[in-house]
Design an enzyme around this catalytic site. Structure first.
Site, short mmCIF file in Angstrom:
data_model
loop_
_atom_site.label_atom_id
_atom_site.label_comp_id
_atom_site.label_asym_id
_atom_site.label_seq_id
_atom_site.Cartn_x
_atom_site.Cartn_y
_atom_site.Cartn_z
N HIS A 172 0.86 -1.18 0.00
CA HIS A 172 0.00 0.00 0.00
C HIS A 172 0.90 1.24 0.00
CE1 HIS A 172 -2.69 -3.06 1.81
NE2 HIS A 172 -3.68 -2.36 1.30
N CYS A 277 -4.27 0.92 13.68
CA CYS A 277 -5.10 1.83 14.47
C CYS A 277 -5.69 2.91 13.59
CB CYS A 277 -4.32 2.45 15.63
SG CYS A 277 -2.93 3.48 15.13
#
Length: 286
Positions: A172, A277
């Site tokens: 990514h 997160c």
């Protein structure tokens, strides 16, 4: 939030999801070219990350329980793109991951965020392909995210420029590129990472400093302004136990407190630091 250097706002909450036992099962949570992970170690790493977010950074930690049917559930950074009071719920490339959105959507909705959803079945978007610099968004066009997904990011966050960056290989965008400060882009040294940085520089109207790190994964970091009174900004990053070669270079970043964590075991399930997160940069409604 749109003025230069102020867009990476103060954070108040962090959202994580517990590590299920299924993360360590062959064929579910383990990358093909890596040995089976140590589940207990992965859970310890995740617990330490939660502790750093809460105690060191002063964030209110919200933790979703682990779900055995969601072996990639802890990678919830892929599941939403959050800025200000808006949360865009993504449409992961892998259909098997799409059930992960339900718990994340409900939690963000309960916090009072404005929820936007992707209805277009032709769109794919992973949140860790989206980098917000404080001034604009860059969206990586990767195996995981396509042009239609990037267009929906632009439609959702209309107050900011949104540019697309080609991402080669299995990574990514945020797997090798991040913000090391309000005006500093950090990136790994691989050709894929450097190609992405060159593309970003050609697309932006804003001058960013850049810092190249020996390890691509070291650039997968989180620059945060916490709500602690008088605290300097923090950089949550992979520590010396994970990536020793990048530590000396990270020390060159000015006016930031380095907070190292480890996710070497979680990495075997495809987790990067930014995927573990979701950090909320405004205070949601109670």
């Amino acid at each position: 939030m749109g003025t230069p250097g102020e867009g990476l706002g103060r954070c108040s909450h962090a959202l994580i999801r517990g590590v299920p036992g299924s993360l360590g099962r062959e064929g579910e949570g383990v990358a093909v070219d890596l040995p089976p992970l140590d589940l207990a170690k992965a859970q310890r790493e995740h617990g330490v990350l939660g502790g750093k977010l809460r105690q060191r950074l002063g964030l209110q930690l919200l933790e979703l329980p682990p779900e055995e049917q969601l072996p990639f559930g802890p990678l919830l950074g892929d599941i939403a793109v959050v800025h200000g009071d808006t949360a865009l719920i993504t449409r992961p490339w892998s259909p098997a991951r799409r059930p992960e959105v339900d718990g994340v959507r409900k939690t963000l909705q309960d916090l009072g965020l404005r929820i936007m959803e992707i209805k277009d079945e032709n769109a794919t978007l992973d949140g860790t392909d989206v980098l917000f610099t404080g001034r604009e968004f860059f969206v990586g066009l990767s195996k995981w995210t396509n042009h239609r997904g990037a267009e929906i990011v632009a439609d959702t966050f209309r107050d900011f420029a949104v540019s697309t960056v080609p991402v080669s290989g299995p990574s990514h965008l945020r797997g090798f590129c991040g913000m090391g400060g309000p005006r500093t882009v950090v990136a790994g040294s691989s050709e894929a990472a450097q190609k992405a940085v060159r593309a970003m520089a050609a697309l932006t109207d804003h001058p960013y400093a850049s810092l190249t790190l020996p390890d691509d994964a070291a650039a997968d970091c989180l620059f945060l302004r916490s709500g602690l009174p008088g605290a300097s900004p923090f950089l949550l990053h992979r520590g010396s136990g994970d990536l020793p070669n990048s530590q000396e270079v990270l020390q060159k970043l000015p006016d930031v407190t380095l907070v190292p964590v480890s996710c070497s075991e979680l990495e075997k399930a495809g987790a990067g630091l930014s995927s573990l997160c979701l950090v909320l940069s405004t205070r949601p409604h109670s």
